[in-house]
Every structure is written in C-alpha cells, then in structure tokens.
Motif scaffolding. Structure first.
Motif, PDB file in Angstrom:
ATOM      1  N   LEU B  47     -13.910   3.952   1.769  1.00  0.00           N
ATOM      2  CA  LEU B  47     -12.741   4.812   1.967  1.00  0.00           C
ATOM      3  C   LEU B  47     -11.563   4.230   1.189  1.00  0.00           C
ATOM      4  O   LEU B  47     -10.932   4.902   0.396  1.00  0.00           O
ATOM      5  N   MET B  48     -11.271   2.967   1.461  1.00  0.00           N
ATOM      6  CA  MET B  48     -10.206   2.301   0.706  1.00  0.00           C
ATOM      7  C   MET B  48     -10.252   0.799   0.897  1.00  0.00           C
ATOM      8  O   MET B  48     -10.736   0.311   1.924  1.00  0.00           O
ATOM      9  N   SER B  49      -9.783   0.096  -0.111  1.00  0.00           N
ATOM     10  CA  SER B  49      -9.575  -1.338   0.018  1.00  0.00           C
ATOM     11  C   SER B  49      -8.252  -1.564   0.736  1.00  0.00           C
ATOM     12  O   SER B  49      -7.403  -0.664   0.785  1.00  0.00           O
ATOM     13  N   VAL B  50      -8.082  -2.732   1.304  1.00  0.00           N
ATOM     14  CA  VAL B  50      -6.855  -3.052   2.039  1.00  0.00           C
ATOM     15  C   VAL B  50      -6.200  -4.242   1.368  1.00  0.00           C
ATOM     16  O   VAL B  50      -6.756  -5.345   1.366  1.00  0.00           O
ATOM     17  N   TYR B  51      -5.022  -4.027   0.814  1.00  0.00           N
ATOM     18  CA  TYR B  51      -4.331  -5.075   0.088  1.00  0.00           C
ATOM     19  C   TYR B  51      -3.232  -5.680   0.953  1.00  0.00           C
ATOM     20  O   TYR B  51      -2.741  -5.050   1.887  1.00  0.00           O
ATOM     21  N   SER B  52      -2.824  -6.875   0.589  1.00  0.00           N
ATOM     22  CA  SER B  52      -1.860  -7.615   1.404  1.00  0.00           C
ATOM     23  C   SER B  52      -0.555  -6.859   1.603  1.00  0.00           C
ATOM     24  O   SER B  52       0.073  -6.948   2.654  1.00  0.00           O
ATOM     25  N   SER B  53      -0.167  -6.092   0.610  1.00  0.00           N
ATOM     26  CA  SER B  53       1.102  -5.364   0.680  1.00  0.00           C
ATOM     27  C   SER B  53       0.964  -4.032   1.393  1.00  0.00           C
ATOM     28  O   SER B  53       1.939  -3.295   1.541  1.00  0.00           O
ATOM     29  N   GLY B  54      -0.239  -3.713   1.826  1.00  0.00           N
ATOM     30  CA  GLY B  54      -0.485  -2.403   2.412  1.00  0.00           C
ATOM     31  C   GLY B  54      -0.666  -1.369   1.311  1.00  0.00           C
ATOM     32  O   GLY B  54      -0.138  -1.523   0.211  1.00  0.00           O
ATOM     33  N   ASN B  55      -1.419  -0.345   1.566  1.00  0.00           N
ATOM     34  CA  ASN B  55      -1.646   0.673   0.541  1.00  0.00           C
ATOM     35  C   ASN B  55      -1.948   2.014   1.181  1.00  0.00           C
ATOM     36  O   ASN B  55      -2.388   2.089   2.323  1.00  0.00           O
ATOM     37  N   GLU B  56      -1.685   3.037   0.391  1.00  0.00           N
ATOM     38  CA  GLU B  56      -1.790   4.414   0.882  1.00  0.00           C
ATOM     39  C   GLU B  56      -2.624   5.222  -0.113  1.00  0.00           C
ATOM     40  O   GLU B  56      -2.521   5.022  -1.327  1.00  0.00           O
ATOM     41  N   ASP B  57      -3.422   6.123   0.435  1.00  0.00           N
ATOM     42  CA  ASP B  57      -4.201   7.025  -0.412  1.00  0.00           C
ATOM     43  C   ASP B  57      -4.197   8.380   0.264  1.00  0.00           C
ATOM     44  O   ASP B  57      -4.967   8.634   1.192  1.00  0.00           O
ATOM     45  N   GLY B  58      -3.273   9.222  -0.161  1.00  0.00           N
ATOM     46  CA  GLY B  58      -3.157  10.534   0.463  1.00  0.00           C
ATOM     47  C   GLY B  58      -2.785  10.421   1.925  1.00  0.00           C
ATOM     48  O   GLY B  58      -1.752   9.852   2.280  1.00  0.00           O
ATOM     49  N   ARG B  59      -3.638  10.933   2.797  1.00  0.00           N
ATOM     50  CA  ARG B  59      -3.356  10.919   4.241  1.00  0.00           C
ATOM     51  C   ARG B  59      -3.705   9.591   4.898  1.00  0.00           C
ATOM     52  O   ARG B  59      -3.505   9.429   6.103  1.00  0.00           O
TER      53      ARG B  59
END
Lengths: 113, 110
Positions: B47-59
């Motif tokens: 679904l998505m990777s999780v980066y230290s700074s936080g990240n968003e992909d659409g919803r």
C-alpha cells in the motif's frame, strides 16, 4: 507483464509424502523469499535468497528446504509434511535497498491429508 | 511479546468515514516500515512505505514514531473497495528479515 508466478496454486499431499512448490519471477530481482501463512495469521518468513546466498530463519523447521537454481526460479521442498504444515505458501521477490517493495506471487495453498 | 503488534479489529465503518490503524514494533534497530494490503485469499500488496517524516498518498497517510516504536495508517473518506486486511510490516538486517503483523481487518459498509 513482469510478475511472480507460483505453481501449483493448490497442492494436496499425504502426511509424510514429500512435496515441492515452485516459484518463478520475471522481475530479475536479486532477492527471493518464502513465507508461510496460516488462516488469520501473519505471513511468516521461512527463508530468503540473496542471489545464491541462502538465509534460513532461526525458527524454520528442518523439514523445510529450498533451492534456487538460477535467478528466476526458487523451490520450496517440504520433506515430510505434517498436518500442521497445511497453509498458504507465498513466494516474494525484491530488489536491493532499504525501501524495496516485495512483490508476492498468488500463493500455493497446501492441504495435508 | 510479538515483534510487530496490531489491533486485529475488525473495524466496521460506513463509507466516507475516517479510520486509523496502529502498529507497534519491539526491535528498536528496525530499519524500514511498510503497510501492505491483503484481500481475502489473495497475496499481500504494498500500500505504502512509511518514512520518518510521514507521507501521504491520496486518501492514505502514514506516520512513523521511532522513539515510541509506533506506526500508524490513516484512511480518509473510506470506500467500499478499502475493505481488506491491512498488514504492518517491519524489516531489519539490511532489509531482508521481514516481519509482518497479524493484520487489522477493515469492513467498509454502504
């Protein structure tokens, strides 16, 4: 399309009868993984190959073996299946690097009678 | 204690709702973090990777708190097609040793 293929999709074997599950990939990835997933549980890593370098998880039973004859193919051998080995077996591949996505095949569902 | 723990749910939410999933991990040396989605009797998919700074992909928004060893996934404006099991994944040792959480089951209702 590049993909991870597993054969067969369904395998029925008898208690104690050796069985081999097959995985192939067209992604040309260096790393291949085998997971066991039982119903409503997390996929559990059994082992992985980094090229030809085999890495067994400490708690993977000796009953489970693997072969990777070339980059594209990897096999899971269960030498003497027990009833507790009935599960979905998932093959996955990835490239190298910290955030490399793992691409999974559709799995082989193993039934042990 | 399990290495990766998730609330198993199930979460039952109406369409349009916002839902949050949490995950904790025990190994402070863990390197990479992901959310995978698994539909019933299908293979997991990223679904998505999780980066230290936080990240968003659409919803979808993912957050990582290394100090608390905590990962979250927020789904806004839930769709029926979001119904699935969401797996929290942590990797160690060069990215090869991969540990899945048991997953959180989501049902989105019309």
């Amino acid at each position: 399309d590049a993909m991870v293929i597993q054969n067969p999709r369904y395998q029925v074997t008898q208690f104690g009868k050796p069985v081999t599950l097959s995985c192939s990939q067209t992604l040309n990835h260096n790393v291949m993984y085998w997971y066991q997933q039982k119903s409503s549980q997390a996929p559990k890593l059994l082992f992985h190959y980094y090229d030809k370098d085999f890495n067994n998880e400490a708690d993977t039973p000796d009953n489970f073996q693997s072969r990777r004859p070339n980059t594209s193919f990897c096999f899971l051998d269960i030498r003497s299946p027990g009833l507790g080995d009935a599960a979905m077996y998932l093959c996955a591949t990835s490239g190298l690097g910290e955030y490399n996505e793992q691409f999974f095949g559709p799995g082989t569902r193993l039934t042990v009678l | 204690r399990k290495e990766v723990e998730q609330d198993p749910g199930p979460f039952n939410v109406p369409e349009g709702a916002t839902v949050a999933f949490n995950c904790t991990y025990s190994n402070s040396a863990s390197q990479s973090f992901f959310w995978y989605r698994q539909d019933c009797r299908k293979e997991p998919k990223l679904l998505m990777s999780v980066y230290s700074s936080g990240n968003e992909d659409g919803r979808f928004t993912a957050q990582l708190n290394r100090a608390s060893q905590y990962i979250s996934l927020l789904i806004r404006d839930s769709k029926l097609s979001d119904s699935a099991t969401y797996l929290c994944v942590v990797t160690n040792t060069g990215g090869f040793k991969t540990i899945f959480g048991a997953g959180t089951r989501l049902f989105v209702k019309a």
